[in-house]
Design a protein around this motif. Structure first.
Motif: not given
Length: 583
Positions: A310-318, A269-284
């Motif tokens: 999963x959180x998937x980073x859009x990169x040049x290779x992906x 029944x609870x809701x929580x809004x959070x800010x997420x910044x994609x500031x990590x360096x992903x692996x392959x």
């Protein structure tokens, strides 16, 4: 209520839209209309296909998105044989209790083949809420996001790339309503769920679920607003994203003082809004796992599984989404920031960081003084097995639950309709006890030998319009010192204090936060402890107060609050709509 009836009828005759009293005559609020068809649909999860109750064939159901100040009309057509209702969780329903939804409290259910149009306003509402069925255990699959966009910009400066609803749920291979029926028939606890879900998808840690995995694509360096909702039936949950921190900015549709955290605890029944910044360096793989698991405070069996996305980073290779090849390589060890299931210290610390924004634009209107303090115990109970029956609860007894030793029974008629018509009714009464019937060491008793049989009935707490109330919810150690998420219909409230052990009326109020306490509609009462809330009862009608763990509501952990009409016509409950379902 005769004067209120006369004035409201005159307004209707003039053709003024519901809630017109709230808006100035120069205002032209937008009316947004939606169609909900409650219907069965075959859905496959965990190698198991079954008919699932849905809205418009969607699981989870459709998102309702409106703007602050809008009028809302949702026509719900019941296309199944059994009854149903819909509750707009967190919407205060100012004078429109007829649209609140809990069956037999504010309305009779919508019967098979019939329709009912819920009409209400979102005045002074903004943020993330939810809607869900409020009949039996239909909430297991009939739920969705309710988003109210604000008139003013968000009170945080981060530019947002996108807004992402994340809704947690539970999955049973069996029919959840049958699980409830069997629980009530035998007196035992319910069968536990097979899985938790993120946006209806269990994730790769469950059988046959690689394809049923939630994946959110993000752009490196961008910030996202995650609208997190717990719609699970019986589970409070921890949630985290590997290697990322979350900035909490809103709870239950109300802005908070921002703070960063590695994880959150969120009750049903609870809701929580959070800010997420994609500031990590992903692996392959370019992916980081996200997961939710149960916050456990009970001795009862529980679903100890974990849902993963999963959180998937859009990169040049992906550059764009690709099929998830081997998600099983992501173990829970990579989610070092996901709390352990019994981490009460984290849950307590997280709750203590929540504070109202308390700004000039968003003030914190907590009552500094009160007209009445109500203290109610929150208990699980063992009931003696009736003669000539076999009960499967502990020691051959039945499980129930109560507030001040009263297990709430919903009558088979609308309490609100009887209240509005001034009907006397032997099925309910206006004498809910304002303090525990017996004083004892609430959190120190033997969980089994000291248990009391509960009393059954429909006792209502009746208060005058405008009363400033304090309600202290005192947990007990009967059966289990659980954390209980208590939801209030019709009002938000301020959590002015909480603690472990027994509430001390002479000492604990001295430590209340009356400056910037968090404002919510659902409070997680600490395990083996208490929570004190304050609010102004300024919404006339009949309002359901109950534990949002569905099994506990079925056992009777609930009460009814009646707020009487005020002296002015604008402080009176509006008349019922013409299409209000009948019992």
């Amino acid at each position: 209520m005769e004067g209120c009836h006369h004035q409201s009828s005159r307004l209707l005759m003039m053709g003024i839209l519901f809630l017109a009293v709230i808006f100035p005559s120069s205002s032209s609020p937008t009316t947004r209309r939606f169609q909900f068809n409650v219907q069965w649909k075959k859905v496959t999860r965990l190698c198991h296909t079954k008919p699932l109750l849905t809205v418009n064939g969607k699981y989870p159901g459709p998102t309702i998105a409106v703007h602050e100040g809008d009028n809302v009309e949702v026509k719900v057509t019941n296309l199944i044989a059994t009854n149903t209702t819909i509750h707009w969780h967190g919407i205060r329903q100012l004078r429109t209790g007829w649209a609140d939804g809990p069956a037999y409290v504010t309305q009779c259910p919508i019967r098979g083949g019939q329709s009912y149009t819920y009409k209400f306003s979102v005045v002074d509402h903004r943020g993330t809420l939810l809607w869900h069925a409020h009949y039996s255990w239909q909430r297991v699959s009939v739920y969705g996001a309710f988003i109210i966009y604000p008139r003013m910009p968000y009170p945080f400066k981060a530019p947002i790339q996108d807004e992402v609803p994340i809704i947690f749920g539970e999955w049973w291979n069996d029919d959840a309503e049958e699980v409830e029926r069997e629980m009530m028939r035998t007196g035992d606890g319910p069968k536990i769920s097979e899985a938790y879900t993120i946006n209806g998808m269990p994730g790769p840690l469950y059988p046959c679920s690689n394809k049923d995995t939630f994946i959110q694509n993000v752009v490196p360096g961008k910030t996202y607003l995650l609208r997190i909702i717990n719609a699970a039936l019986n589970a409070e949950l921890f949630f985290a994203i590997a290697n990322h921190t979350l900035t909490v900015v809103e709870i239950d549709g109300l802005y908070t003082k921002p703070f960063t955290t590695t994880a959150i605890m969120i009750a049903p029944g609870q809701t929580t809004n959070v800010l997420l910044t994609a500031d990590q360096v992903p692996d392959s793989s370019a992916m980081f796992p996200m997961a939710a698991n149960n916050y456990v405070t009970s001795i009862f069996p529980f679903d100890n599984s974990t849902t993963m996305g999963f959180l998937r980073y859009k990169t040049i290779t992906n550059p764009r989404a690709k099929p998830l090849n081997r998600p099983a390589v992501y173990s829970l060890s990579s989610l070092y920031n996901l709390p352990q299931m019994k981490d009460t210290a984290f849950a307590t610390g997280f709750s203590s960081k929540l504070r109202s924004l308390a700004s000039a634009q968003y003030p914190c209107n907590v009552p500094k003084t009160i007209d009445k303090r109500i203290v109610t115990t929150i208990s699980l109970n063992l009931q003696d097995c009736p003669a000539n029956q076999t009960c499967k609860g502990y020691n051959g007894k039945r499980f129930f639950a109560s507030m001040n030793n009263q297990s709430f029974i919903r009558p088979f008629e609308s309490i609100l309709e009887c209240h509005y018509k001034n009907l006397t009714n032997h099925l309910f009464s206006s004498d809910f006890p304002e303090k525990p019937p017996t004083t004892f060491d609430y959190t120190g008793v033997n969980p089994f030998t000291s248990n009391m049989n509960t009393q059954f009935g429909t006792k209502l707490l009746v208060v005058p319009y405008g009363s400033s109330l304090e309600i202290v919810m005192q947990g007990t150690s009967f059966l289990s010192v659980e954390n209980h998420p208590i939801h209030f219909h019709g009002h938000n409230f301020f959590i002015v204090g909480r603690g472990f052990g027994n509430f001390d009326v002479n000492k604990d109020p001295q430590n209340y936060n009356l400056v910037d306490p968090p404002e919510r509609n659902t409070v997680a009462v600490p395990t083996g402890g208490w929570a004190a809330i304050r609010f102004k009862a300024d919404n006339p009608g009949v309002w359901f107060i109950h534990c949002h763990l569905e099994e506990h509501t079925s056992w009777g952990l609930a009460m009814g609050l009646v707020v009487q009409n005020g002296p002015n016509p604008s402080q009176c409950l509006l008349p019922p709509p013409a299409d209000l379902p009948s019992c």
